[in-house]
Design an enzyme around this catalytic site. Structure first.
Site, PDB file in Angstrom:
ATOM      1  N   ASP A   7      37.248  39.006  43.661  1.00 46.76           N
ATOM      2  CA  ASP A   7      37.820  37.682  43.511  1.00 46.76           C
ATOM      3  C   ASP A   7      39.140  37.710  44.302  1.00 46.76           C
ATOM      4  O   ASP A   7      39.653  38.790  44.608  1.00 46.76           O
ATOM      5  CB  ASP A   7      38.055  37.413  42.014  1.00 46.76           C
ATOM      6  CG  ASP A   7      38.810  36.122  41.772  1.00 46.76           C
ATOM      7  OD1 ASP A   7      38.518  35.124  42.454  1.00 46.76           O
ATOM      8  OD2 ASP A   7      39.685  36.116  40.888  1.00 46.76           O
ATOM      9  N   ASP A   9      42.320  35.126  44.054  1.00 48.41           N
ATOM     10  CA  ASP A   9      43.566  34.807  43.339  1.00 48.41           C
ATOM     11  C   ASP A   9      43.662  35.603  42.040  1.00 48.41           C
ATOM     12  O   ASP A   9      42.745  35.581  41.219  1.00 48.41           O
ATOM     13  CB  ASP A   9      43.633  33.306  43.053  1.00 48.41           C
ATOM     14  CG  ASP A   9      43.629  32.475  44.337  1.00 48.41           C
ATOM     15  OD1 ASP A   9      44.121  32.965  45.371  1.00 48.41           O
ATOM     16  OD2 ASP A   9      43.123  31.333  44.310  1.00 48.41           O
TER      17      ASP A   9
END
Ligand SMILES: [Zn+2]
Length: 182
Positions: A7, A9
């Site tokens: 992922d 952020d």
């Protein structure tokens, strides 16, 4: 082929409730860039899967996102690493797309692009959406405590933690990934 899905952020860069809308707002988390380089040195293909609903919400556009990713990729390449692919969902939640995590569209796109099964592939995230997408795609979920990670950890009860590896941050997750998946 050894693949790792990250992922973005809260895992690679500091997250913000106001969204990351410009390259200036993209700030790497300490140690994350070197951790990605370390994966590359151990022959892992590193791919990013990220929800970017700020586009669907009209806060920034795909050109801004491309500039943000250029900053991220340059920082990694300058340090000797490489991101092999960035898969993003530009949709707002109400659009009901198939790619916004926890749905699995981004992960299926990665599976087709690299022509492999995602079963047992490490997927590192900081949110419940990542864990759920990882589980639905038979990836091995790894939860980092950066970004939303502490909140996510608190929200998951004891039994739901089954099968999830917990790491302080990407820097600490990577040696374990190298040991376990090399
Ligand atoms: Zn989408």
């Amino acid at each position: 082929m050894k693949l790792v899905i990250l992922d973005r952020d809260g895992v690679i860069n500091e997250d913000s409730d106001d969204y990351i809308k410009s390259p200036e707002e993209w700030i790497p988390i300490d140690g994350s860039i070197n951790a990605i380089c370390e994966l590359g040195r151990h022959d892992f293909i590193v791919v990013v899967a990220t929800n970017q609903s700020g586009i669907g919400r009209g806060l920034f556009d795909e050109y801004d996102l491309a500039r943000i990713h250029q900053k991220m990729c340059s920082a990694i390449e300058d340090a000797g690493g490489f991101i092999h692919g960035i898969f993003f969902c530009p949709h707002a939640p109400h659009e009901n797309c198939n790619c916004r995590k926890p749905k699995t569209g981004l992960l299926s796109a990665i599976a087709s692009e690299f022509n492999l099964s995602l079963e047992g592939i490490p997927f590192i995230g900081d949110s419940l959406k990542d864990i759920e997408a990882a589980r639905s795609s038979h990836c091995d979920p790894i939860l980092v405590k950066t970004g939303n990670g502490e909140k996510t950890l608190a929200a998951i009860s004891g039994k739901d933690l089954k099968g999830i590896t917990i790491a302080t941050d990407l820097r600490h997750a990577v040696p374990n990934i190298i040991d376990r998946y090399s």
